[in-house]
Design a protein around this motif. Sequence first.
Motif, mmCIF file in Angstrom:
data_model
loop_
_atom_site.group_PDB
_atom_site.id
_atom_site.type_symbol
_atom_site.label_atom_id
_atom_site.label_comp_id
_atom_site.label_asym_id
_atom_site.label_seq_id
_atom_site.Cartn_x
_atom_site.Cartn_y
_atom_site.Cartn_z
ATOM 1 N N ASP A 89 0.843 -1.190 0.000
ATOM 2 C CA ASP A 89 0.000 0.000 0.000
ATOM 3 C C ASP A 89 0.876 1.236 0.000
ATOM 4 O OD1 ASP A 89 -2.102 -1.743 2.236
ATOM 5 O OD2 ASP A 89 -2.420 -1.410 0.102
ATOM 6 N N TYR A 137 -6.430 -5.040 -5.720
ATOM 7 C CA TYR A 137 -7.736 -5.041 -5.047
ATOM 8 C C TYR A 137 -8.850 -5.308 -6.058
ATOM 9 C CZ TYR A 137 -5.419 -2.907 -1.015
ATOM 10 O OH TYR A 137 -4.592 -2.657 0.047
ATOM 11 N N VAL A 150 -14.658 -4.441 -0.714
ATOM 12 C CA VAL A 150 -13.322 -4.431 -1.309
ATOM 13 C C VAL A 150 -12.542 -5.626 -0.782
ATOM 14 C CG1 VAL A 150 -11.135 -3.192 -1.524
ATOM 15 C CG2 VAL A 150 -13.287 -1.930 -1.603
ATOM 16 N N LYS A 193 -8.792 -7.751 -0.880
ATOM 17 C CA LYS A 193 -7.369 -7.832 -1.212
ATOM 18 C C LYS A 193 -7.162 -9.066 -2.081
ATOM 19 C CE LYS A 193 -2.902 -6.793 -0.254
ATOM 20 N NZ LYS A 193 -2.269 -5.501 -0.527
ATOM 21 N N HIS A 249 -4.928 3.535 -5.150
ATOM 22 C CA HIS A 249 -5.949 2.700 -4.511
ATOM 23 C C HIS A 249 -7.007 3.619 -3.895
ATOM 24 C CE1 HIS A 249 -2.549 -0.440 -4.190
ATOM 25 N NE2 HIS A 249 -3.224 -0.562 -5.315
ATOM 26 N N PRO A 273 -6.796 0.616 1.700
ATOM 27 C CA PRO A 273 -7.840 -0.055 2.475
ATOM 28 C C PRO A 273 -8.296 0.672 3.730
ATOM 29 C CG PRO A 273 -5.708 -0.958 3.053
ATOM 30 C CD PRO A 273 -5.443 0.090 2.015
#
Length: 427
Positions: A14, A144, A156, A158, A190, A207
């Motif tokens: 991320d 994702y 959502v 992973k 993202h 996330p």
Amino acid sequence: MRDNTPPHRPVFEDGDDEILEEIELDANAAPPLDEEEDELEEVTLEQLEARLGIHDYGDDDMDEESIRDRERIANMKDEAVLTFRSHTAPVFACSLHPQYSWAVTGSEDDLAFVWDTSSGEVLYKITDHKDTVTEVHFSYDGAYLVTGDLAGEINVFKVSELREERPILTKVWEYSMSDMSWLFWHRGAHVLLSGSDSGEVYVWRIPSGDCKILAGQGARCESGELSGDGKKLLTAYMNGVVKLWDLKTCQVLMEVNEQHPMGFGEITHAVVACELDSPFYICAEGGGKLLFCTNSGPISVVQSEHGIECIAFAPASSDLKLFACGSLDGDISIWDYSKYTLRTVCENPVPNDGVLRLKWLNDNTILAATSNGNLNSFDARTGTLKFTLTGHFYHIYELAYKPMDNQLLSVSEDTTAKIFKVPPLGD
């Protein structure tokens, strides 16, 4: 769905997103996904015809339109290399993973499937939704997967790879908003963006779930698209308002309302498009009015002879400044936006075959998905037909194209998803 070549393997770390670095709200977490293994029944042609009101009373009792429809289907050649049949209701959404041979599809059966595009094998079944799944998208790097339904439930996951190139999906975030009108990922981060029936636009960092909200208009946000630089969002609302937002500051950079001499007023449908190589924008409404804008505001308006269902800019690499419009009466028009003039009209091989989606396959080739289930490709310079791919019985609702694999995915009212190999496109 993007033309740029991705790395051999997705990057699952991320990273920081400089575009939206000032988002400062709390996150919402979710438990891992439980997988189910229910068997699904295949939908027969007779069941599909019954759903669409095409009843088999014998040729003497069928109306002419139903007879022609039956004959069309009977004579159709299925040119797909693979047909995915696990859905039991119309399929509205699809996406292709940027690296692996995985597709995801979403349907009126409230399900989403991740499946292998080589074999059709179901790799993952998503059962979290209680309403029609209208949005499914892999992120730009494939790290994702997002799924969303009509009720505004968003999940959502992973995405990581298990042995033998099978995915592991772990739910990392979920959200419940008002009824959702559209949803997509940022092209290079993202970050999720979604419009709502109440008019608000949500921007989430994933996330963490950190969120910004772009204030509504008291009317449905009908369409939204990122600007070429990825820092602005163009939105259109059912009350006729068009806005250009700065995503970092949440400020309106440009607005056209019903009082503006180039404005729309109340509308029944709207679509927007952003040129990737310059700050140039188009908003089109169902009645055929085309509004051209820059960051500073509207600069021109043109009235098309046909209503407009969908629009798409030619790739930024194209030497010609073109965009395409598709209408429900089957018209496909190619416009030169440097002159705000109509360049050519494509030769639709089936009259009145409504155009539901448009996608550019290269600089000069436009693909139209139709209400009769056809995939028609045209030379945008001349409007001549290049090829037609057949196999679907009825409306094609969405497309995904993977140029490096020469692979096209389409989903339809006929409850199927199909993989096609695109013929050579030429220049």
